[in-house]
Design a protein around this motif. Structure first.
Motif, PDB file in Angstrom:
ATOM      1  N   ASP A 279      41.240 -22.814  12.476  1.00 46.07           N
ATOM      2  CA  ASP A 279      41.811 -24.131  12.753  1.00 46.07           C
ATOM      3  C   ASP A 279      40.753 -25.193  12.486  1.00 46.07           C
ATOM      4  O   ASP A 279      39.601 -25.063  12.904  1.00 46.07           O
ATOM      5  CB  ASP A 279      42.261 -24.193  14.216  1.00 46.07           C
ATOM      6  CG  ASP A 279      43.164 -25.389  14.489  1.00 46.07           C
ATOM      7  OD1 ASP A 279      42.950 -26.454  13.881  1.00 46.07           O
ATOM      8  OD2 ASP A 279      44.062 -25.255  15.338  1.00 46.07           O
ATOM      9  N   GLU A 280      41.167 -26.269  11.816  1.00 51.32           N
ATOM     10  CA  GLU A 280      40.257 -27.367  11.484  1.00 51.32           C
ATOM     11  C   GLU A 280      39.617 -27.976  12.731  1.00 51.32           C
ATOM     12  O   GLU A 280      38.478 -28.435  12.694  1.00 51.32           O
ATOM     13  CB  GLU A 280      41.008 -28.461  10.714  1.00 51.32           C
ATOM     14  CG  GLU A 280      41.349 -28.102   9.278  1.00 51.32           C
ATOM     15  CD  GLU A 280      40.183 -28.355   8.331  1.00 51.32           C
ATOM     16  OE1 GLU A 280      39.134 -28.832   8.803  1.00 51.32           O
ATOM     17  OE2 GLU A 280      40.331 -28.064   7.136  1.00 51.32           O
ATOM     18  N   LYS A 281      40.338 -27.984  13.829  1.00 54.93           N
ATOM     19  CA  LYS A 281      39.803 -28.606  15.043  1.00 54.93           C
ATOM     20  C   LYS A 281      38.597 -27.839  15.589  1.00 54.93           C
ATOM     21  O   LYS A 281      37.811 -28.387  16.369  1.00 54.93           O
ATOM     22  CB  LYS A 281      40.883 -28.694  16.117  1.00 54.93           C
ATOM     23  CG  LYS A 281      41.292 -27.363  16.721  1.00 54.93           C
ATOM     24  CD  LYS A 281      42.356 -27.551  17.799  1.00 54.93           C
ATOM     25  CE  LYS A 281      42.733 -26.206  18.420  1.00 54.93           C
ATOM     26  NZ  LYS A 281      43.795 -26.357  19.448  1.00 54.93           N
ATOM     27  N   ASN A 282      38.444 -26.591  15.173  1.00 58.19           N
ATOM     28  CA  ASN A 282      37.282 -25.803  15.577  1.00 58.19           C
ATOM     29  C   ASN A 282      36.093 -26.013  14.652  1.00 58.19           C
ATOM     30  O   ASN A 282      35.011 -25.461  14.910  1.00 58.19           O
ATOM     31  CB  ASN A 282      37.638 -24.309  15.627  1.00 58.19           C
ATOM     32  CG  ASN A 282      38.694 -24.006  16.669  1.00 58.19           C
ATOM     33  OD1 ASN A 282      38.720 -24.627  17.733  1.00 58.19           O
ATOM     34  ND2 ASN A 282      39.586 -23.065  16.365  1.00 58.19           N
ATOM     35  N   GLY A 283      36.267 -26.792  13.583  1.00 60.48           N
ATOM     36  CA  GLY A 283      35.176 -27.099  12.668  1.00 60.48           C
ATOM     37  C   GLY A 283      35.337 -26.440  11.314  1.00 60.48           C
ATOM     38  O   GLY A 283      36.014 -25.411  11.180  1.00 60.48           O
ATOM     39  N   ARG A 284      34.745 -27.050  10.297  1.00 60.75           N
ATOM     40  CA  ARG A 284      34.728 -26.493   8.943  1.00 60.75           C
ATOM     41  C   ARG A 284      33.267 -26.327   8.524  1.00 60.75           C
ATOM     42  O   ARG A 284      32.470 -27.260   8.632  1.00 60.75           O
ATOM     43  CB  ARG A 284      35.445 -27.420   7.966  1.00 60.75           C
ATOM     44  CG  ARG A 284      35.379 -26.977   6.509  1.00 60.75           C
ATOM     45  CD  ARG A 284      36.109 -27.934   5.602  1.00 60.75           C
ATOM     46  NE  ARG A 284      37.559 -27.832   5.782  1.00 60.75           N
ATOM     47  CZ  ARG A 284      38.309 -26.938   5.129  1.00 60.75           C
ATOM     48  NH1 ARG A 284      37.753 -26.074   4.270  1.00 60.75           N
ATOM     49  NH2 ARG A 284      39.615 -26.902   5.323  1.00 60.75           N
ATOM     50  N   PHE A 285      32.927 -25.116   8.048  1.00 60.81           N
ATOM     51  CA  PHE A 285      31.540 -24.812   7.736  1.00 60.81           C
ATOM     52  C   PHE A 285      31.426 -24.087   6.403  1.00 60.81           C
ATOM     53  O   PHE A 285      32.385 -23.433   5.955  1.00 60.81           O
ATOM     54  CB  PHE A 285      30.924 -23.953   8.849  1.00 60.81           C
ATOM     55  CG  PHE A 285      30.928 -24.627  10.198  1.00 60.81           C
ATOM     56  CD1 PHE A 285      29.899 -25.469  10.577  1.00 60.81           C
ATOM     57  CD2 PHE A 285      31.987 -24.428  11.085  1.00 60.81           C
ATOM     58  CE1 PHE A 285      29.902 -26.095  11.816  1.00 60.81           C
ATOM     59  CE2 PHE A 285      32.006 -25.048  12.317  1.00 60.81           C
ATOM     60  CZ  PHE A 285      30.961 -25.889  12.693  1.00 60.81           C
ATOM     61  N   GLU A 286      30.247 -24.188   5.803  1.00 66.96           N
ATOM     62  CA  GLU A 286      29.984 -23.547   4.520  1.00 66.96           C
ATOM     63  C   GLU A 286      29.872 -22.030   4.659  1.00 66.96           C
ATOM     64  O   GLU A 286      30.170 -21.284   3.737  1.00 66.96           O
ATOM     65  CB  GLU A 286      28.693 -24.107   3.899  1.00 66.96           C
ATOM     66  CG  GLU A 286      28.791 -25.544   3.435  1.00 66.96           C
ATOM     67  CD  GLU A 286      29.742 -25.692   2.251  1.00 66.96           C
ATOM     68  OE1 GLU A 286      29.695 -24.832   1.339  1.00 66.96           O
ATOM     69  OE2 GLU A 286      30.554 -26.633   2.257  1.00 66.96           O
ATOM     70  N   SER A 287      29.407 -21.566   5.812  1.00 62.05           N
ATOM     71  CA  SER A 287      29.225 -20.130   6.038  1.00 62.05           C
ATOM     72  C   SER A 287      29.300 -19.840   7.524  1.00 62.05           C
ATOM     73  O   SER A 287      29.248 -20.758   8.367  1.00 62.05           O
ATOM     74  CB  SER A 287      27.856 -19.677   5.507  1.00 62.05           C
ATOM     75  OG  SER A 287      26.804 -20.284   6.251  1.00 62.05           O
TER      76      SER A 287
ATOM     77  N   GLN B 254      27.026 -18.250   9.149  1.00 65.08           N
ATOM     78  CA  GLN B 254      25.697 -18.542   9.680  1.00 65.08           C
ATOM     79  C   GLN B 254      25.571 -20.022  10.052  1.00 65.08           C
ATOM     80  O   GLN B 254      24.997 -20.369  11.089  1.00 65.08           O
ATOM     81  CB  GLN B 254      24.626 -18.160   8.653  1.00 65.08           C
ATOM     82  CG  GLN B 254      23.189 -18.482   9.069  1.00 65.08           C
ATOM     83  CD  GLN B 254      22.692 -17.599  10.195  1.00 65.08           C
ATOM     84  OE1 GLN B 254      23.455 -16.802  10.756  1.00 65.08           O
ATOM     85  NE2 GLN B 254      21.429 -17.729  10.535  1.00 65.08           N
ATOM     86  N   ALA B 255      26.113 -20.895   9.235  1.00 65.31           N
ATOM     87  CA  ALA B 255      26.055 -22.329   9.525  1.00 65.31           C
ATOM     88  C   ALA B 255      26.844 -22.647  10.793  1.00 65.31           C
ATOM     89  O   ALA B 255      26.424 -23.470  11.613  1.00 65.31           O
ATOM     90  CB  ALA B 255      26.611 -23.122   8.342  1.00 65.31           C
ATOM     91  N   ALA B 256      27.984 -21.987  10.976  1.00 67.69           N
ATOM     92  CA  ALA B 256      28.791 -22.196  12.182  1.00 67.69           C
ATOM     93  C   ALA B 256      28.044 -21.726  13.423  1.00 67.69           C
ATOM     94  O   ALA B 256      28.057 -22.390  14.467  1.00 67.69           O
ATOM     95  CB  ALA B 256      30.119 -21.454  12.052  1.00 67.69           C
TER      96      ALA B 256
END
Length: 509
Positions: free
Chosen positions: A482-490, A492-494
């Protein structure tokens, strides 16, 4: 296969599992080969370098802070011409700088080396402690209690955070238990020491109570100087570790979801994460539940026993077995918590026994029964602390966020010492029902917050198991993301960005 080899194989599998889960192509300094590390031997060496000296420092911290309760029994208030109300105000003044300085002190410890920061604040409080023995009036006492609180503020939260940077979540409780047992030893030792030093009454023209402060303060100064050379720093910079051993320690912490163990740059967002996390506020309630009773207990145990009909020296000596029992319980519970992995239920049980102890103290009219209840209270208050410390610190990821959370929780808990240092009034002796009732209320708050903390952590783990917290990761396809949980490249980044809010992090119960 030897036990050491089997242990290393298990650790390697844990690291591999973490890599797969995080979709990460390498580990911390992957070029370093750590296959030759003997885990048990290295962990024993780390224990000897980290725990014993910290335990000694905390023993002195607790001894110096609480020795005023022993000195009071040897006519300190009479010699300084201060009233009972003024004495309580002097105790209260200690807690405001002690509480407010703890969060910034933890950040300072992270940015500086522990060997520098902890040694410096110890030197300052040793000087303040020594000067207690030369004061002649109320103003001097209040000023020195303020300085003592300011200097001592950084040790406890600093040491707890520091130890959490060395040990895995299933190892921390035992070490914190051993470390914190020094507080109970200090409580026992202070009675013996005070009874012995008080015999120096008249030496050098100083009363016996003054020598309690002078001798304890001078010893603290000597230990502070030694700490500059004895204290180690963090795993990635510790001088007693080889480069390979340092890498191995960092990797095993990362395998335990402490993936910021290899170093982390300070950002204000980590402090904001701590402030906006519901877990932080529940943790503050738990710390409030045992820190308020702790300070009341440590400052007034000799006085309570004294008012039950025992003379000053006998009262100090009768406090010794109480603290010895608390020491045994603290170590046992710390050891058990790491192995049973049910810190929530341990907390609820310990707070529950504390409720029983203080109900007895409120209802009792018999000195022997009240003395028994003091044992019950000690065996509840002291063991709860390392269990709660390990529980809270193991559920906060990100070294700066962890330092902020621990600083806030410990600071708030200690601020309540300003309340409980005033609840045992001379007019309420010998049974002190008001004081016991207020401490009972604090323990009830700790019990309720422990229950709420457990329910919230369990609820969050269930949501993450269902995928409700899944982030959108570039190049992956997750139906629950879900977008509301964030968007990340990987992944590891999350992990690095969200810390314990990352969907793959699981809270320990």
């Amino acid at each position: 296969m030897s036990s050491d080899t089997a242990s290393r194989s298990k650790d390697d599998k844990d690291l591999e599992a973490t890599e797969v889960q995080g979709n990460v192509g390498n580990v911390y300094r992957s070029e370093v080969d750590t296959s030759g590390i003997d885990e048990k031997k290295l962990m024993r060496r780390i224990d000897w370098h980290v725990v014993p000296w910290l335990a000694l420092l905390y023993l002195l911290n607790f001894l110096d802070r609480g020795s005023i309760g022993n000195a009071k029994l040897y006519h300190m208030t009479d010699d300084l011409h201060i009233t009972d109300k003024q004495y309580l105000i002097a105790l209260t003044v200690f807690f405001f700088p002690y509480s407010l300085f703890e969060p910034p002190s933890n950040v300072a410890l992270k940015k500086l080396r522990p060997s520098i920061w902890l040694s410096f604040i110890m030197l300052v409080w040793g000087i303040a402690m020594t000067l207690h023995g030369v004061i002649t009036n109320y103003a001097g006492l209040v000023g020195l209690r303020f300085l003592l609180g300011l200097a001592e503020a950084g040790l406890y939260p600093g040491v707890v955070f520091y130890m959490s940077c060395w040990y895995r979540r299933d190892e921390l409780g035992t070490r914190v238990g051993v470390f914190f047992s020094s507080a109970t030893i200090a409580g026992a030792f202070s009675g013996l020491l005070a009874a012995a030093i008080a015999k120096m009454d008249g030496v050098g023209g100083r009363p016996g109570w003054a020598w309690i402060f002078i001798l304890e303060g001078l010893f603290t100064i000597l230990c502070a100087i030694a700490s500059f050379f004895i204290l180690s720093d963090f795993p990635d910079t510790a001088k007693f570790l080889t480069d390979t051993e340092s890498v191995w320690v960092v990797r095993r912490l990362q395998a335990d979801m402490k993936f910021s163990a290899g170093g982390e740059l300070f950002k204000m967002k980590y402090v904001w994460q701590a402030l906006t996390d519901w877990n932080t506020w529940l943790a503050m309630g738990i710390y409030m539940g045992f820190d308020g009773p702790l300070f009341a207990f440590s400052l007034f145990t000799p006085t309570i026993i004294n008012q039950l009909g025992y003379q000053a020296t006998v009262a100090n000596l009768l406090s010794v077995p109480v603290y010895a029992w608390a020491c045994i319980m603290t170590v046992v519970v710390g050891f058990w918590g790491d192995r049973a992995k049910c810190r929530a239920w341990i907390n609820l049980g310990l707070f529950g026994s504390g409720l029983v102890g203080y109900i007895i103290l409120i209802c009792s009219k018999t000195p022997s029964l009240s003395y028994f209840a003091v044992y019950l209270a000690a065996s509840s208050i002291y063991p709860t602390i390392p269990n709660s410390v390990a529980w809270v610190s193991s559920n906060v990821e990100g070294s700066y966020k962890r330092s902020a959370v621990l600083g806030m929780a410990i600071g708030w808990g200690n601020l309540n010492g300003a309340v409980t240092s005033n609840v045992y009034r001379a007019v309420d002796k010998p049974w002190y029902k008001l004081g016991h009732g207020i401490v009972l209320a604090y323990i009830a708050i700790g019990w309720l917050c422990s229950l709420a903390y457990y329910v919230h952590l369990r609820y969050e783990n269930a949501r993450r198991d269902r995928g409700d917290r899944d982030e959108v990761i570039k190049g992956t396809d997750s139906k629950r993301a879900d977008e509301k949980n964030g968007r990340f490249e990987s992944v590891q980044a999350a992990r690095m960005e969200k810390g314990d809010q990352w969907s793959g992090f699981r809270y320990s119960l």
